[in-house]
Write a protein that holds these residues in place. Structure first.
Motif, PDB file in Angstrom:
ATOM      1  N   UNK A  62       0.895  -1.288   0.148  1.00  0.00           N
ATOM      2  CA  UNK A  62       0.082   0.014   0.154  1.00  0.00           C
ATOM      3  C   UNK A  62       0.978   1.154  -0.048  1.00  0.00           C
ATOM      4  N   UNK A  63       1.726   1.285   1.027  1.00  0.00           N
ATOM      5  CA  UNK A  63       2.848   2.361   0.959  1.00  0.00           C
ATOM      6  C   UNK A  63       3.416   2.462  -0.124  1.00  0.00           C
ATOM      7  N   UNK A  64       4.236   1.521  -0.644  1.00  0.00           N
ATOM      8  CA  UNK A  64       5.095   1.439  -1.810  1.00  0.00           C
ATOM      9  C   UNK A  64       4.165   2.007  -3.045  1.00  0.00           C
ATOM     10  N   UNK A  65       2.886   1.684  -3.222  1.00  0.00           N
ATOM     11  CA  UNK A  65       2.049   2.034  -4.182  1.00  0.00           C
ATOM     12  C   UNK A  65       1.825   3.537  -4.375  1.00  0.00           C
ATOM     13  N   UNK A  67       3.438   5.865  -2.744  1.00  0.00           N
ATOM     14  CA  UNK A  67       4.661   6.540  -3.109  1.00  0.00           C
ATOM     15  C   UNK A  67       5.201   6.660  -4.504  1.00  0.00           C
ATOM     16  N   UNK A  68       4.865   5.522  -5.224  1.00  0.00           N
ATOM     17  CA  UNK A  68       5.051   5.503  -6.623  1.00  0.00           C
ATOM     18  C   UNK A  68       3.945   6.496  -7.322  1.00  0.00           C
ATOM     19  N   UNK A  69       2.841   6.361  -7.090  1.00  0.00           N
ATOM     20  CA  UNK A  69       1.665   7.581  -7.516  1.00  0.00           C
ATOM     21  C   UNK A  69       2.183   8.725  -7.231  1.00  0.00           C
ATOM     22  N   UNK A  70       2.699   8.994  -5.725  1.00  0.00           N
ATOM     23  CA  UNK A  70       2.993  10.233  -5.438  1.00  0.00           C
ATOM     24  C   UNK A  70       4.065  10.849  -6.476  1.00  0.00           C
ATOM     25  N   UNK A  98      -5.672   8.844  -2.084  1.00  0.00           N
ATOM     26  CA  UNK A  98      -5.483   9.543  -1.040  1.00  0.00           C
ATOM     27  C   UNK A  98      -4.233   9.841  -0.434  1.00  0.00           C
ATOM     28  N   UNK A  99      -3.578   8.474   0.037  1.00  0.00           N
ATOM     29  CA  UNK A  99      -2.339   8.285   0.757  1.00  0.00           C
ATOM     30  C   UNK A  99      -1.259   8.893  -0.192  1.00  0.00           C
ATOM     31  N   UNK A 100      -1.182   9.134  -1.481  1.00  0.00           N
ATOM     32  CA  UNK A 100      -0.274   9.802  -2.310  1.00  0.00           C
ATOM     33  C   UNK A 100      -0.250  11.284  -2.487  1.00  0.00           C
ATOM     34  N   UNK A 101      -1.696  11.761  -2.297  1.00  0.00           N
ATOM     35  CA  UNK A 101      -1.830  13.212  -2.372  1.00  0.00           C
ATOM     36  C   UNK A 101      -1.315  13.772  -0.888  1.00  0.00           C
ATOM     37  N   UNK A 160      -0.420   7.572 -14.542  1.00  0.00           N
ATOM     38  CA  UNK A 160       0.206   8.424 -13.650  1.00  0.00           C
ATOM     39  C   UNK A 160       1.121   7.402 -12.793  1.00  0.00           C
ATOM     40  N   UNK A 161       0.375   6.205 -12.334  1.00  0.00           N
ATOM     41  CA  UNK A 161       1.133   5.241 -11.586  1.00  0.00           C
ATOM     42  C   UNK A 161       2.387   4.714 -12.214  1.00  0.00           C
TER      43      UNK A 161
END
Length: 898
Positions: A62-65, A67-70, A98-101, A160-161
């Motif tokens: 989840x966090x890896x995804x 950060x990549x989207x961010x 949401x997390x990436x933003x 974007x991802x």
């Protein structure tokens, strides 16, 4: 994107409000929510964080995804303080977005993809996003709803991802402060424009941590996420357990409508959070089969709020699930979700309360003069906490009105009327302003009114939630319209225009004409003085035309008597004035008696105005021997409700016409749709025991033979597609069996809220009727007996008040209808079903009452006979299943099979 002075002022206000009142460390709010989730990923990277469609995503993934989207979003132009619109239904991509933003220090702005294009445009204009992020699954729908001048900002999540994988643009850690913006949720607005509630990272962190503490949520818990992405409560469902180290399970939108699928998903988690209407459905599902309770042994918490919570619902939960911790909660977008909680300890609470303030929340109850009231006295609820938002986007006037400094603390004026009992628990009394909660949705009545007032032909209007009749306990949104005197828009036009500007849940279902808007002595609109819907004239679509001859006058008088309509003109529409299948049958009977002409249900459906029916009567009188009123040769027994391709088989809807109209209109299919009925039944209603149909339709075999004749005259060979509601479903089963015996293919058989025949036999038993009365007395007390007595007195009084000629007609009509009813019962009681090998589709009414004494069951008894039964559940009860607003759900399920 550069911030505006208003944005900076809002951020400063949030930070100042917090720092002036409490220190971060004293409240345990030391970091944004995203930092807690990152830390959970470091501690337990392989622990499941999110599940969706039986797929799981770990904390590490989840966090890896995110950060990549961010990284991809940053490459696309998103930076600290940018605003990103996310147009998605709830799914793991939404959580990652949401997390990436938040990782970028940007602002999350969720938009429901089902919103009308006009509403989406207003939100985008207010937000001015740096990027509009969409999912790949709903691309066609979303692209068509984004205004052209924003289309350059629209980007696909997948693209974007993928861009974030570029090693040349790796994710960079960004500083994030509690004063930074977190998200903006748009709620219904009084100006006719949705208003954006700006929340900070502090607001979000407080909301998540305070609720987690009150409900004792931890890393061992999992929660079901059912809220739409545009509702602020979705942040609680998506983030509270992730911040606590637990797990979330996201329900697919279509599964929320399927109570069995929703229950299966709910059985896998330890925490439920539902609005009362959805929770009530689940509890009814449990009551229908108590053995299902065993599947909930892991359930630990139930949270409900967002609307009025009926005390009887709480009693049922306490009885069925005594080990579960049950809470009622209260909050708003402006307070970052929940601010109160009430642990329901009583086994049979007589009242519902919203309880006590959560940690770090202060509540005041003030009168109209701003003075605090004592216990037991009512007043408006004011909330102060680190969760109270900075304000609304671009709405300084509203900010000054709704956010106030009181004794050095900043409060939000909720507009909700409350009082405090002796134990210190808060009780909700209703709204102080014009905002309501309807079916869990927050609706600003003034926004709906403003939208309708912009439609040509409407001078003024008032919108209210009303029960449409005395028997109904559920409210509907009703628009009281003051026309401007011009030709204006038809009811159809009004609804179409409203749907283009408002979400479906904000579009009124009924439009009534009033002569003036009721006001109080101060000249303000007085909603309490609005007349009951039954006392008003429903708006009609057609232009008013005067009655031109004796037949039209006679038909109009019959309509007035049957429908209780005040204004009937030559162009009036029978069904717009409240006509239904029952009144259509009575209309046919009246016309047969007074005009000596036989009409069919198909005739009424095809000729819906006074002028059309009168012209048909005149033609029949001139073309037939008026003494031969028994002639049925002109009635084929079928009517095309929807035209389609001639090279494929039609869908045949059995045993009805009027009740299938909305379903046929709503169905999206290339097939023609026909209503199939028996002319003999109409003769039975007109003539009663003197009709030959009294003997030809008193058995299922006789009825089946008659329907076979009608069906094969319309469609000589298969494949056949058959469906029927209620008794029509039983006929569909038997007709299908006979068609197969004749060598024809039956490709589809559908049952629309049909119970098995043996369920009806309970009504033959005296002890069943006595038992039902005893049960009702036990549940409702003396009120049940009084209502039964008053109802009987009312019917007697009405009969005695009728002129003798009308009373005689009513007696004869009632006798004939009773004869028809008895003939139908004879057919049902003699039905003996056998096993059915072909697939059968059952669409059951979600809110059905057990009308015929059948035992509550998901399959209505059909699993006993069907080797391959496919069951769906659609909103509505037995009567409303095919009415506007609910027929489309049935249509969607039928479309999967036809």
């Amino acid at each position: 994107m550069e911030s505006t002075p208003i944005d900076d002022a809002c951020r400063s206000a949030a930070a100042a409000d917090y720092s002036d009142t409490v220190a971060p460390s004293s409240h345990g709010i030391e970091e944004p929510v995203i930092r807690k989730i990152e830390r959970n990923a470091e501690i337990c990277p392989d622990k499941i964080a999110v599940t969706f469609r039986k797929n799981a995503l770990s904390y590490g993934a989840l966090i890896s995804s995110a950060r990549q989207l961010a990284a991809g979003l940053e490459y696309s132009g998103v930076s600290h303080r940018s605003r990103v619109a996310v147009v998605m239904y709830p799914c793991p991509q939404l959580v990652v977005s949401l997390l990436a933003i938040h990782l970028l220090g940007a602002t999350y702005v969720p938009i429901d993809p089902s919103f009308p294009a006009a509403r989406i445009e207003m939100i985008l204009e207010d937000v001015q996003p740096a990027v509009i992020l969409r999912s790949s699954e709903d691309s066609d729908t979303i692209i068509g709803r984004i205004p052209e001048h924003f289309s350059a900002l629209l980007q696909c999540y997948d693209h974007v991802f993928s861009r974030g994988q570029n090693p040349l643009i790796p994710f960079r850690e960004h500083p994030l402060k509690l004063a930074d913006e977190s998200h903006i949720f748009f709620t219904s607005g009084t100006t006719g424009r949705p208003k954006g509630a700006i929340s900070s990272q502090l607001n979000l962190a407080h909301g998540m941590s305070s609720s987690a503490q009150c409900f004792e949520l931890n890393r061992s818990h999992s929660i079901l996420s059912v809220a739409g992405s545009s509702f602020s409560i979705s942040t609680f469902e998506l983030l509270s357990l992730l911040a606590a180290g637990g797990a979330i399970s996201i329900v697919e939108r279509s599964d929320i409508l399927q109570i069995d699928r929703l229950f299966s998903a709910a059985a896998e988690v330890t925490v439920w959070h539902f609005v009362p209407t959805l929770l009530s459905r689940l509890i009814e599902f449990l009551e229908a089969e108590p053995r299902r309770v065993a599947r909930l042994k892991n359930l630990q918490r139930i949270l409900t709020g967002g609307d009025n919570v009926p005390p009887d619902l709480l009693c049922k939960i306490r009885s069925l699930l005594p080990w579960v911790h049950l809470y009622v909660n209260y909050g708003a977008s402006e307070t970052s979700c929940m601010v109160t909680y009430w642990p329901v300890a009583d086994l049979a609470p007589l009242k519902t309360k919203i309880g006590r303030p959560q940690k770090n929340v202060r509540l005041l109850v003030l009168d109209k003069n701003g003075k605090e009231v004592g216990k037991g006295q009512s007043g408006e609820l004011f909330v102060s906490s680190p969760g109270v938002i900075a304000g609304y986007l671009n709405r300084e006037d509203l900010n000054q009105q709704k956010f106030r400094e009181i004794d050095g603390r900043r409060y939000f004026a909720t507009g909700d009327m409350t009082r405090v009992d002796e134990a210190g628990n808060y009780e909700m009394l209703g709204r102080e302003d014009f905002q309501i909660q309807l079916n869990g949705n927050r609706i600003e009545l003034l926004e709906v009114e403003r939208t309708l007032k912009g439609i040509p032909g409407i001078k003024d209007c008032v919108v209210a939630a009303k029960c449409l009749n005395e028997e109904s306990n559920s409210a509907a949104l009703v628009a009281y319209i003051l026309p401007d005197g011009s030709v204006g828009a038809t009811v159809s036009d009004i609804k179409d225009k409203a749907r283009g500007l408002l979400p479906e849940y904000m579009v009124p279902s009924l439009y009534l004409e009033i002569e003036s808007v009721p006001t109080n002595h101060n000249g303000k609109v007085d909603r309490a003085k609005l007349p009951a819907p039954s006392d008003c004239r429903a708006l009609q679509s057609n232009e008013e035309l005067p009655l031109s001859n004796n037949i039209e006058i006679k038909v109009a008088n019959i309509w007035r008597e049957l429908l209780g309509a005040n204004s009937v003109h030559a162009n009036s529409q029978f069904f717009e004035l409240g006509g239904d299948s029952i009144s259509a049958v009575r209309l046919i009977t009246k016309i047969s008696t007074e005009c000596l002409v036989n009409l069919s249900i198909a005739d009424i459906v095809s000729n819906t105005t006074v002028r059309q029916q009168s012209a048909l009567i005149e033609r029949r009188q001139s073309n037939q021997d008026i003494t031969d009123s028994a002639s049925l040769t002109h009635d084929p027994g079928y009517l095309q409700l929807k035209s389609g391709r001639n090279d494929i088989s039609p869908l045949l809807l059995i045993n009805g016409v009027v009740e299938y109209l909305e379903l046929a209109k709503t169905l999206s299919t290339d097939r023609s749709v026909y209503a199939i009925y028996l002319p003999e039944e109409m003769d039975l209603i007109i003539k009663g025991a003197a009709s030959t149909a009294a003997t030809t339709t008193d058995s299922i075999a006789g009825i089946t033979e008659l329907y076979l004749t009608v069906i094969t005259s319309l469609q000589p060979k298969g494949p056949y597609y058959l469906a029927g509601k209620s008794f029509g479903g039983i006929i569909a089963i038997e007709v299908a069996r006979e068609l197969e015996k004749l060598g024809h293919e039956v490709a589809f058989t559908g049952l629309l809220d049909t119970v098995t025949p043996e369920a009806f036999t309970a009504h033959q038993k005296f002890h069943f009727r006595v038992t039902q009365h005893i049960k009702n007395i036990f549940k409702q007390g003396p009120r049940y007996l009084l209502e039964r007595l008053n109802s009987r007195r009312s019917r007697t009084t009405h009969r005695n008040s009728l002129p003798s000629s009308i009373a005689h007609d009513c007696d004869e009509e009632s006798i004939n209808i009773r004869v028809r009813h008895q003939v139908r019962k004879n057919a049902i009681f003699t039905t003996r079903l056998s096993r059915i090998q072909r697939p059968v589709v059952l669409i059951k009414a979600r809110d059905r009452k057990h009308l015929y004494g059948e035992k509550p069951s998901k399959d209505l008894g059909w699993n006993k006979y069907c080797e391959n039964l496919i069951t769906y559940e659609a909103p509505g009860n037995h009567r409303s299943l095919l009415m506007p607003g609910q027929a489309e759900h049935v249509a969607r399920y039928l479309e999967l099979h036809i």
